[in-house]
Design an enzyme around this catalytic site. Sequence first.
Site, PDB file in Angstrom:
ATOM      1  N   GLU A 101      12.412   2.457  14.033  1.00 33.23           N
ATOM      2  CA  GLU A 101      11.503   3.507  13.570  1.00 33.23           C
ATOM      3  C   GLU A 101      10.226   3.434  14.395  1.00 33.23           C
ATOM      4  O   GLU A 101      10.052   2.554  15.235  1.00 33.23           O
ATOM      5  CB  GLU A 101      11.182   3.334  12.090  1.00 33.23           C
ATOM      6  CG  GLU A 101      10.529   2.001  11.750  1.00 33.23           C
ATOM      7  CD  GLU A 101      10.341   1.781  10.258  1.00 33.23           C
ATOM      8  OE1 GLU A 101      10.315   2.760   9.505  1.00 33.23           O
ATOM      9  OE2 GLU A 101      10.207   0.604   9.860  1.00 33.23           O
ATOM     10  N   TYR A 130       0.835  -1.204   0.000  1.00 35.63           N
ATOM     11  CA  TYR A 130       0.000   0.000   0.000  1.00 35.63           C
ATOM     12  C   TYR A 130       0.863   1.243   0.000  1.00 35.63           C
ATOM     13  O   TYR A 130       2.069   1.193   0.275  1.00 35.63           O
ATOM     14  CB  TYR A 130      -0.942   0.001   1.209  1.00 35.63           C
ATOM     15  CG  TYR A 130      -0.275   0.346   2.527  1.00 35.63           C
ATOM     16  CD1 TYR A 130      -0.413   1.616   3.094  1.00 35.63           C
ATOM     17  CD2 TYR A 130       0.486  -0.598   3.213  1.00 35.63           C
ATOM     18  CE1 TYR A 130       0.205   1.930   4.299  1.00 35.63           C
ATOM     19  CE2 TYR A 130       1.096  -0.294   4.412  1.00 35.63           C
ATOM     20  CZ  TYR A 130       0.949   0.972   4.957  1.00 35.63           C
ATOM     21  OH  TYR A 130       1.574   1.280   6.149  1.00 35.63           O
ATOM     22  N   LYS A 171       6.687  -2.006   1.892  1.00 36.42           N
ATOM     23  CA  LYS A 171       5.502  -1.412   2.517  1.00 36.42           C
ATOM     24  C   LYS A 171       4.306  -2.347   2.326  1.00 36.42           C
ATOM     25  O   LYS A 171       3.425  -2.120   1.494  1.00 36.42           O
ATOM     26  CB  LYS A 171       5.220  -0.022   1.937  1.00 36.42           C
ATOM     27  CG  LYS A 171       4.264   0.813   2.795  1.00 36.42           C
ATOM     28  CD  LYS A 171       4.203   2.245   2.277  1.00 36.42           C
ATOM     29  CE  LYS A 171       3.222   3.091   3.070  1.00 36.42           C
ATOM     30  NZ  LYS A 171       3.646   3.335   4.456  1.00 36.42           N
ATOM     31  N   LEU A 230      11.326   1.290   6.927  1.00 35.38           N
ATOM     32  CA  LEU A 230      10.725   1.756   5.678  1.00 35.38           C
ATOM     33  C   LEU A 230      11.305   3.121   5.358  1.00 35.38           C
ATOM     34  O   LEU A 230      11.314   4.015   6.215  1.00 35.38           O
ATOM     35  CB  LEU A 230       9.207   1.852   5.818  1.00 35.38           C
ATOM     36  CG  LEU A 230       8.464   2.288   4.552  1.00 35.38           C
ATOM     37  CD1 LEU A 230       8.505   1.185   3.507  1.00 35.38           C
ATOM     38  CD2 LEU A 230       7.032   2.662   4.875  1.00 35.38           C
TER      39      LEU A 230
END
Length: 293
Positions: free
Chosen positions: A181, A33, A147, A206
């Site tokens: 992250e 996505y 992702k 990411l």
Amino acid sequence: MSRIAYVNGQYVPHPEAAVHVEDRGYQFADGVYEVIAVARGALIDEEGHMIRLERSLDELRIARPMGRPALAHIMREVVRRNRVVDGLIYIQMTRGVAPRDHAFPANAETSVVMTAKRTKPANPALLRDGAKVITIPDIRWERCDIKTVSLLPNCLGKQQAREAGALEAWQVDARDGTVTEGTSTNAWIVTKEGEVVTRKADHAILNGITRIAVLEIIARQQGLKFVERPFTVEEAKNAREAFLTSTTAFVTPIVRIDDALVGDGKPGLVAKSLREAYLVHMTEQAAEQGAAA
């Protein structure tokens, strides 16, 4: 106003939008996505999002369903039909519908879904006072650079943050104690020596499109020292500043990590400056796309 969704070639009322029960995205999280910010009707950092989307598809060996021009047309049509001026567009692509089997189907046809919605402006108090993050173990797989729609660990972490009264949870690699992250954001600190630090974009994180834009902004600003490297939770707590970046949060200052105040407990000058510069970046893109329309 009723919302409109795009589902595999059709624009349908949002409440009626549906995919097949054997869509592999539903059964296996076998899909990817993207979320793109919309500002003044323009798609922000569209090129970067398209590059990342194509990379994610290629890494999972999901066929690209159409070329970029066709995809760009559909995205803009979804934004137009939903009358979104400031908001976001969500794009999801899965390997498609097939009888349930872990192995890839022989003749998979990529499924495409898009929605768009308006979003509220950022809470002024959050920008004035800064945000809190908590730290949690990173329990995700080893290909966080893709992702995918497989976001259960992220959801668990985000819920933990909400229950702790925090905006975000920073995930920590148990092997070395470094921050990877956030559950939906990239993590940054500014050291006492003035270095702006964020983790290198490898398989552990990411590579955020807003992250890339901020790196370009930093490169243009004189006086800012930048380094890509891991940092520990302890280093973050003792930093001069901390902030996070994402498509929806832009650049948001962090003033508390767990129970520790960061710096003087107020949003830092670097975070404020980068947020202002990023908002200018968005305005310039909106103007460029408006002129080209």
